[in-house]
Design a protein around this motif. Structure first.
Motif, PDB file in Angstrom:
ATOM      1  N   ARG A  92      28.070   5.684   4.219  1.00  0.00           N
ATOM      2  CA  ARG A  92      29.529   5.722   4.016  1.00  0.00           C
ATOM      3  C   ARG A  92      29.987   6.966   3.254  1.00  0.00           C
ATOM      4  O   ARG A  92      31.161   7.313   3.294  1.00  0.00           O
ATOM      5  CB  ARG A  92      29.986   4.475   3.249  1.00  0.00           C
ATOM      6  N   GLY A  93      29.069   7.598   2.530  1.00  0.00           N
ATOM      7  CA  GLY A  93      29.452   8.776   1.764  1.00  0.00           C
ATOM      8  C   GLY A  93      30.358   8.472   0.594  1.00  0.00           C
ATOM      9  O   GLY A  93      31.302   9.224   0.313  1.00  0.00           O
ATOM     10  N   LEU A  94      30.107   7.382  -0.109  1.00  0.00           N
ATOM     11  CA  LEU A  94      30.935   6.985  -1.245  1.00  0.00           C
ATOM     12  C   LEU A  94      30.693   7.904  -2.439  1.00  0.00           C
ATOM     13  O   LEU A  94      29.709   8.642  -2.491  1.00  0.00           O
ATOM     14  CB  LEU A  94      30.611   5.539  -1.644  1.00  0.00           C
ATOM     15  N   LYS A  95      31.591   7.823  -3.409  1.00  0.00           N
ATOM     16  CA  LYS A  95      31.378   8.525  -4.671  1.00  0.00           C
ATOM     17  C   LYS A  95      30.149   7.933  -5.356  1.00  0.00           C
ATOM     18  O   LYS A  95      29.817   6.757  -5.143  1.00  0.00           O
ATOM     19  CB  LYS A  95      32.611   8.389  -5.566  1.00  0.00           C
ATOM     20  N   PRO A  96      29.451   8.739  -6.188  1.00  0.00           N
ATOM     21  CA  PRO A  96      28.157   8.299  -6.736  1.00  0.00           C
ATOM     22  C   PRO A  96      28.135   6.913  -7.363  1.00  0.00           C
ATOM     23  O   PRO A  96      27.311   6.067  -6.996  1.00  0.00           O
ATOM     24  CB  PRO A  96      27.836   9.396  -7.761  1.00  0.00           C
ATOM     25  N   LEU A  97      29.031   6.635  -8.305  1.00  0.00           N
ATOM     26  CA  LEU A  97      29.007   5.331  -8.968  1.00  0.00           C
ATOM     27  C   LEU A  97      29.441   4.219  -8.028  1.00  0.00           C
ATOM     28  O   LEU A  97      28.922   3.090  -8.106  1.00  0.00           O
ATOM     29  CB  LEU A  97      29.882   5.342 -10.224  1.00  0.00           C
ATOM     30  N   ASP A  98      30.381   4.511  -7.142  1.00  0.00           N
ATOM     31  CA  ASP A  98      30.801   3.512  -6.154  1.00  0.00           C
ATOM     32  C   ASP A  98      29.644   3.171  -5.231  1.00  0.00           C
ATOM     33  O   ASP A  98      29.479   2.012  -4.821  1.00  0.00           O
ATOM     34  CB  ASP A  98      31.991   4.026  -5.339  1.00  0.00           C
ATOM     35  N   GLU A  99      28.843   4.178  -4.891  1.00  0.00           N
ATOM     36  CA  GLU A  99      27.686   3.932  -4.027  1.00  0.00           C
ATOM     37  C   GLU A  99      26.668   3.039  -4.723  1.00  0.00           C
ATOM     38  O   GLU A  99      26.126   2.105  -4.125  1.00  0.00           O
ATOM     39  CB  GLU A  99      27.036   5.258  -3.637  1.00  0.00           C
ATOM     40  N   ILE A 100      26.428   3.290  -6.004  1.00  0.00           N
ATOM     41  CA  ILE A 100      25.482   2.451  -6.752  1.00  0.00           C
ATOM     42  C   ILE A 100      25.987   1.011  -6.820  1.00  0.00           C
ATOM     43  O   ILE A 100      25.217   0.061  -6.642  1.00  0.00           O
ATOM     44  CB  ILE A 100      25.267   3.026  -8.171  1.00  0.00           C
ATOM     45  N   ARG A 101      27.280   0.848  -7.068  1.00  0.00           N
ATOM     46  CA  ARG A 101      27.851  -0.502  -7.117  1.00  0.00           C
ATOM     47  C   ARG A 101      27.718  -1.201  -5.767  1.00  0.00           C
ATOM     48  O   ARG A 101      27.430  -2.407  -5.701  1.00  0.00           O
ATOM     49  CB  ARG A 101      29.318  -0.435  -7.544  1.00  0.00           C
ATOM     50  N   ALA A 102      27.953  -0.470  -4.687  1.00  0.00           N
ATOM     51  CA  ALA A 102      27.845  -1.062  -3.347  1.00  0.00           C
ATOM     52  C   ALA A 102      26.400  -1.434  -3.032  1.00  0.00           C
ATOM     53  O   ALA A 102      26.132  -2.486  -2.436  1.00  0.00           O
ATOM     54  CB  ALA A 102      28.390  -0.092  -2.300  1.00  0.00           C
ATOM     55  N   LEU A 103      25.457  -0.582  -3.432  1.00  0.00           N
ATOM     56  CA  LEU A 103      24.041  -0.912  -3.248  1.00  0.00           C
ATOM     57  C   LEU A 103      23.680  -2.163  -4.042  1.00  0.00           C
ATOM     58  O   LEU A 103      22.933  -3.028  -3.565  1.00  0.00           O
ATOM     59  CB  LEU A 103      23.163   0.259  -3.706  1.00  0.00           C
ATOM     60  N   ALA A 104      24.215  -2.252  -5.245  1.00  0.00           N
ATOM     61  CA  ALA A 104      23.951  -3.431  -6.078  1.00  0.00           C
ATOM     62  C   ALA A 104      24.463  -4.695  -5.408  1.00  0.00           C
ATOM     63  O   ALA A 104      23.814  -5.755  -5.466  1.00  0.00           O
ATOM     64  CB  ALA A 104      24.589  -3.256  -7.453  1.00  0.00           C
ATOM     65  N   GLN A 105      25.619  -4.629  -4.757  1.00  0.00           N
ATOM     66  CA  GLN A 105      26.162  -5.797  -4.084  1.00  0.00           C
ATOM     67  C   GLN A 105      25.262  -6.239  -2.942  1.00  0.00           C
ATOM     68  O   GLN A 105      25.057  -7.441  -2.725  1.00  0.00           O
ATOM     69  CB  GLN A 105      27.573  -5.497  -3.558  1.00  0.00           C
ATOM     70  N   VAL A 106      24.707  -5.266  -2.213  1.00  0.00           N
ATOM     71  CA  VAL A 106      23.747  -5.590  -1.155  1.00  0.00           C
ATOM     72  C   VAL A 106      22.534  -6.284  -1.760  1.00  0.00           C
ATOM     73  O   VAL A 106      22.023  -7.274  -1.212  1.00  0.00           O
ATOM     74  CB  VAL A 106      23.319  -4.314  -0.395  1.00  0.00           C
ATOM     75  N   TYR A 107      22.079  -5.794  -2.898  1.00  0.00           N
ATOM     76  CA  TYR A 107      20.905  -6.393  -3.546  1.00  0.00           C
ATOM     77  C   TYR A 107      21.219  -7.796  -4.049  1.00  0.00           C
ATOM     78  O   TYR A 107      20.372  -8.697  -3.978  1.00  0.00           O
ATOM     79  CB  TYR A 107      20.433  -5.508  -4.697  1.00  0.00           C
ATOM     80  N   ILE A 108      22.419  -7.994  -4.564  1.00  0.00           N
ATOM     81  CA  ILE A 108      22.818  -9.321  -5.030  1.00  0.00           C
ATOM     82  C   ILE A 108      22.770 -10.322  -3.870  1.00  0.00           C
ATOM     83  O   ILE A 108      22.303 -11.462  -4.025  1.00  0.00           O
ATOM     84  CB  ILE A 108      24.221  -9.275  -5.664  1.00  0.00           C
ATOM     85  N   GLU A 109      23.263  -9.911  -2.704  1.00  0.00           N
ATOM     86  CA  GLU A 109      23.202 -10.785  -1.532  1.00  0.00           C
ATOM     87  C   GLU A 109      21.758 -11.069  -1.151  1.00  0.00           C
ATOM     88  O   GLU A 109      21.411 -12.190  -0.746  1.00  0.00           O
ATOM     89  CB  GLU A 109      23.954 -10.145  -0.361  1.00  0.00           C
ATOM     90  N   TYR A 110      20.910 -10.068  -1.274  1.00  0.00           N
ATOM     91  CA  TYR A 110      19.475 -10.262  -1.017  1.00  0.00           C
ATOM     92  C   TYR A 110      18.897 -11.291  -1.988  1.00  0.00           C
ATOM     93  O   TYR A 110      18.113 -12.163  -1.588  1.00  0.00           O
ATOM     94  CB  TYR A 110      18.759  -8.922  -1.162  1.00  0.00           C
ATOM     95  N   LEU A 111      19.268 -11.195  -3.253  1.00  0.00           N
ATOM     96  CA  LEU A 111      18.781 -12.159  -4.242  1.00  0.00           C
ATOM     97  C   LEU A 111      19.206 -13.578  -3.875  1.00  0.00           C
ATOM     98  O   LEU A 111      18.417 -14.519  -3.976  1.00  0.00           O
ATOM     99  CB  LEU A 111      19.314 -11.806  -5.628  1.00  0.00           C
ATOM    100  N   ARG A 112      20.447 -13.726  -3.460  1.00  0.00           N
ATOM    101  CA  ARG A 112      20.950 -15.062  -3.128  1.00  0.00           C
ATOM    102  C   ARG A 112      20.202 -15.661  -1.941  1.00  0.00           C
ATOM    103  O   ARG A 112      19.998 -16.869  -1.869  1.00  0.00           O
ATOM    104  CB  ARG A 112      22.447 -14.977  -2.838  1.00  0.00           C
TER     105      ARG A 112
END
Length: 244
Positions: A92-112
């Motif tokens: 998506r080419g997000l801004k650096p911190l936004d990209e980290i937050r979006a990656l974290a959300q993917v990981y949270i879904e993986y955890l669930r």
């Protein structure tokens, strides 16, 4: 029927059988995930998995040599899905911190989705399992899972490194250590909030969205410290024309 037609039929038959085998193996792993979630990996048996999948035990052995091989393939498949989610975010080419937050959300879904069958039900650390493996197919599944885990970590680490390179964050841990810290925060926050009723009754704290908020608090703190450090360096620089 000419030779080309017969060859085409054979190819189509092989492809259909391969697709059927892949679908059956996927159903077995889905059933195994439910068994692992209920019983834990160490207490699960191939017979339990067969009952859950509604197939004969012998059918499972056509695909997997052991319970450990089922588990290792499940880990690899979940890891592959996690990596695919990361790549979609990065594209998506997000801004650096936004990209980290979006990656974290993917990981949270993986955890669930994967916490019970993979992260919590296995009392034996992943790399300890390697010591008991003897079959070639088991070792191959283990190596595949280990490789995928490394690739997934490197994807997240790459995003953290981009944030470092952009000057948005800086930390003595470096990109690798900070990536590990982020994963620790996500895992820890997830574990804390699994028992919602206990958290609410014990602390009065409402855990809705807590995992993402915990990460954001950490990122904001690091980013603020980075900005403060940068301002400090700038104000501490000697003026032009003055001695240093």
């Amino acid at each position: 029927m000419n030779l080309n037609s017969r060859n085409a039929d054979r190819v189509e038959l092989r492809q259909r059988r391969r697709a059927e085998n892949d679908a059956r193996a996927a159903r077995i792993m889905t059933a195994a995930a439910r068994v692992f979630a209920r019983r834990g990996v160490e207490n699960a048996t191939m017979e339990m998995i067969a009952r859950e999948a509604k197939v004969a035990v012998g059918t499972i052995y056509l695909h997997f040599a052991s319970r450990d091989e089922v588990y290792l393939n499940l880990c690899a498949e979940r890891g592959t899905q996690l990596g695919a989610g990361y790549r979609e975010v990065i594209a998506r080419g997000l801004k650096p911190l936004d990209e980290i937050r979006a990656l974290a959300q993917v990981y949270i879904e993986y955890l669930r989705e994967s916490a019970d069958p993979i992260l919590i039900s296995e009392p034996t650390p992943y790399f300890e399992i390697r010591k008991r493996l003897r079959r070639t197919s088991e070792i191959r599944a283990f190596d595949r899972g280990a490789k995928i885990s490394t690739e997934v970590f490197r994807l997240f680490e790459g995003s953290v490194k981009r944030a470092f390179d952009a000057g948005v964050i800086a930390d003595s841990l470096g990109p690798t250590g900070m990536t590990a810290a982020i994963w620790s925060i996500l895992d820890g926050a997830f574990m804390v909030t699994r028992n919602r009723e206990f958290i609410v009754r014990t602390t009065g704290f409402q855990p809705d969205g807590f995992i993402a908020k915990a990460l954001d608090s950490y990122l904001q703190s690091v980013a603020a410290a980075t900005r403060a450090g940068r301002r400090g360096r700038l104000t501490g620089m000697p003026r032009k024309g003055t001695a240093s």
